[in-house]
Design a protein around this motif. Sequence first.
Motif, PDB file in Angstrom:
ATOM      1  N   GLU A   1       1.574   6.760   2.289  1.00 31.05           N
ATOM      2  CA  GLU A   1       0.943   8.132   2.873  1.00 31.05           C
ATOM      3  C   GLU A   1      -0.197   7.546   4.066  1.00 31.05           C
ATOM      4  O   GLU A   1      -0.716   6.882   3.818  1.00 31.05           O
ATOM      5  CB  GLU A   1       0.404   8.933   1.667  1.00 31.05           C
ATOM      6  CG  GLU A   1       1.408   9.548   1.168  1.00 31.05           C
ATOM      7  CD  GLU A   1       2.294  10.502   1.701  1.00 31.05           C
ATOM      8  OE1 GLU A   1       1.871  11.452   2.612  1.00 31.05           O
ATOM      9  OE2 GLU A   1       3.470  10.265   1.702  1.00 31.05           O
ATOM     10  N   ASP A   2      -0.320   8.533   4.945  1.00 35.56           N
ATOM     11  CA  ASP A   2      -1.293   8.164   6.035  1.00 35.56           C
ATOM     12  C   ASP A   2      -2.672   7.889   5.463  1.00 35.56           C
ATOM     13  O   ASP A   2      -3.053   8.706   4.455  1.00 35.56           O
ATOM     14  CB  ASP A   2      -1.472   9.263   7.158  1.00 35.56           C
ATOM     15  CG  ASP A   2       0.126   9.168   8.041  1.00 35.56           C
ATOM     16  OD1 ASP A   2       0.658   7.922   8.128  1.00 35.56           O
ATOM     17  OD2 ASP A   2       0.182  10.022   8.611  1.00 35.56           O
ATOM     18  N   ASP A   3      -3.475   7.189   5.769  1.00 36.38           N
ATOM     19  CA  ASP A   3      -4.875   6.752   5.344  1.00 36.38           C
ATOM     20  C   ASP A   3      -5.052   6.559   4.143  1.00 36.38           C
ATOM     21  O   ASP A   3      -6.219   6.848   3.503  1.00 36.38           O
ATOM     22  CB  ASP A   3      -5.828   8.016   5.978  1.00 36.38           C
ATOM     23  CG  ASP A   3      -5.810   8.365   7.265  1.00 36.38           C
ATOM     24  OD1 ASP A   3      -5.590   7.025   8.008  1.00 36.38           O
ATOM     25  OD2 ASP A   3      -5.779   9.281   7.938  1.00 36.38           O
ATOM     26  N   CYS A   4      -4.141   6.109   3.298  1.00 35.08           N
ATOM     27  CA  CYS A   4      -4.232   5.748   1.782  1.00 35.08           C
ATOM     28  C   CYS A   4      -3.935   4.238   1.595  1.00 35.08           C
ATOM     29  O   CYS A   4      -3.003   3.886   1.939  1.00 35.08           O
ATOM     30  CB  CYS A   4      -3.136   6.636   1.024  1.00 35.08           C
ATOM     31  SG  CYS A   4      -3.519   6.326  -0.735  1.00 35.08           S
ATOM     32  N   GLU A   5      -4.910   3.709   1.070  1.00 32.80           N
ATOM     33  CA  GLU A   5      -4.917   2.269   1.123  1.00 32.80           C
ATOM     34  C   GLU A   5      -4.644   1.776  -0.613  1.00 32.80           C
ATOM     35  O   GLU A   5      -4.758   0.632  -0.998  1.00 32.80           O
ATOM     36  CB  GLU A   5      -6.230   1.393   1.251  1.00 32.80           C
ATOM     37  CG  GLU A   5      -6.273   1.672   2.753  1.00 32.80           C
ATOM     38  CD  GLU A   5      -7.496   1.108   3.465  1.00 32.80           C
ATOM     39  OE1 GLU A   5      -8.141   0.421   2.772  1.00 32.80           O
ATOM     40  OE2 GLU A   5      -7.804   0.999   4.611  1.00 32.80           O
ATOM     41  N   ARG A   6      -4.244   2.803  -1.323  1.00 31.86           N
ATOM     42  CA  ARG A   6      -4.122   2.504  -2.869  1.00 31.86           C
ATOM     43  C   ARG A   6      -2.863   1.692  -2.875  1.00 31.86           C
ATOM     44  O   ARG A   6      -1.872   1.953  -2.312  1.00 31.86           O
ATOM     45  CB  ARG A   6      -4.159   3.996  -3.803  1.00 31.86           C
ATOM     46  CG  ARG A   6      -5.245   4.567  -3.859  1.00 31.86           C
ATOM     47  CD  ARG A   6      -5.391   5.740  -4.730  1.00 31.86           C
ATOM     48  NE  ARG A   6      -6.244   6.623  -4.266  1.00 31.86           N
ATOM     49  CZ  ARG A   6      -6.381   8.038  -3.915  1.00 31.86           C
ATOM     50  NH1 ARG A   6      -5.206   8.353  -3.282  1.00 31.86           N
ATOM     51  NH2 ARG A   6      -7.329   8.531  -3.764  1.00 31.86           N
TER      52      ARG A   6
ATOM     53  N   VAL B   1       4.608   5.065  -3.097  1.00 29.92           N
ATOM     54  CA  VAL B   1       3.236   5.935  -2.827  1.00 29.92           C
ATOM     55  C   VAL B   1       2.634   5.581  -4.278  1.00 29.92           C
ATOM     56  O   VAL B   1       3.142   5.071  -5.180  1.00 29.92           O
ATOM     57  CB  VAL B   1       3.609   7.387  -3.136  1.00 29.92           C
ATOM     58  CG1 VAL B   1       4.186   7.805  -1.649  1.00 29.92           C
ATOM     59  CG2 VAL B   1       4.251   7.977  -4.211  1.00 29.92           C
ATOM     60  N   CYS B   2       1.395   5.873  -4.116  1.00 28.67           N
ATOM     61  CA  CYS B   2       0.367   5.767  -5.115  1.00 28.67           C
ATOM     62  C   CYS B   2       0.563   6.713  -6.016  1.00 28.67           C
ATOM     63  O   CYS B   2       1.087   7.638  -5.852  1.00 28.67           O
ATOM     64  CB  CYS B   2      -1.151   5.624  -4.817  1.00 28.67           C
ATOM     65  SG  CYS B   2      -1.888   7.432  -3.969  1.00 28.67           S
TER      66      CYS B   2
ATOM     67  N   ALA C   1      -1.726   8.715  -7.316  1.00 28.53           N
ATOM     68  CA  ALA C   1      -2.352  10.277  -7.072  1.00 28.53           C
ATOM     69  C   ALA C   1      -1.307  11.004  -6.042  1.00 28.53           C
ATOM     70  O   ALA C   1      -1.017  12.132  -6.223  1.00 28.53           O
ATOM     71  CB  ALA C   1      -3.444  10.022  -6.375  1.00 28.53           C
ATOM     72  N   HIS C   2      -0.595  10.366  -5.013  1.00 25.87           N
ATOM     73  CA  HIS C   2       0.208  11.017  -4.139  1.00 25.87           C
ATOM     74  C   HIS C   2       1.696  11.368  -4.921  1.00 25.87           C
ATOM     75  O   HIS C   2       2.237  12.267  -4.768  1.00 25.87           O
ATOM     76  CB  HIS C   2       0.459  10.142  -3.108  1.00 25.87           C
ATOM     77  CG  HIS C   2      -0.428  10.319  -1.891  1.00 25.87           C
ATOM     78  ND1 HIS C   2      -1.417   9.291  -1.567  1.00 25.87           N
ATOM     79  CD2 HIS C   2      -0.992  11.161  -1.345  1.00 25.87           C
ATOM     80  CE1 HIS C   2      -2.144   9.746  -0.551  1.00 25.87           C
ATOM     81  NE2 HIS C   2      -2.043  10.952  -0.338  1.00 25.87           N
TER      82      HIS C   2
ATOM     83  N   ASP D   1       0.749  -1.215  -0.025  1.00 24.17           N
ATOM     84  CA  ASP D   1      -0.110  -0.076  -0.036  1.00 24.17           C
ATOM     85  C   ASP D   1       0.767   1.263  -0.173  1.00 24.17           C
ATOM     86  O   ASP D   1       1.856   1.497   0.513  1.00 24.17           O
ATOM     87  CB  ASP D   1      -0.810  -0.186   1.004  1.00 24.17           C
ATOM     88  CG  ASP D   1      -1.844  -0.630   1.267  1.00 24.17           C
ATOM     89  OD1 ASP D   1      -2.346  -1.469   0.074  1.00 24.17           O
ATOM     90  OD2 ASP D   1      -2.512  -1.330   2.121  1.00 24.17           O
ATOM     91  N   CYS D   2       0.131   2.426  -0.253  1.00 25.99           N
ATOM     92  CA  CYS D   2       0.946   3.632  -0.368  1.00 25.99           C
ATOM     93  C   CYS D   2       1.372   3.997   1.091  1.00 25.99           C
ATOM     94  O   CYS D   2       0.811   3.773   1.823  1.00 25.99           O
ATOM     95  CB  CYS D   2      -0.234   4.616  -0.666  1.00 25.99           C
ATOM     96  SG  CYS D   2       0.341   6.192  -0.812  1.00 25.99           S
TER      97      CYS D   2
END
Length: 54
Positions: A5-10, A26-27, A29-30, A2-3
Amino acid sequence: MDCAEDDCERPAVVELHIPWAENRLVCAAHARVLGRQEGVVADPRPDGSDDLLG
């Protein structure tokens, strides 16, 4: 994976090389947002592309 970044599950599909911190996976988007900072290099993960297919 997973990504980072906090609270990101992409799925993490890009490695960010950050001069002032540790590299992060990271995903997409980030990566678009964080990759705009001066000195940050976004490196697509060739093995991460399968994660997009689910």
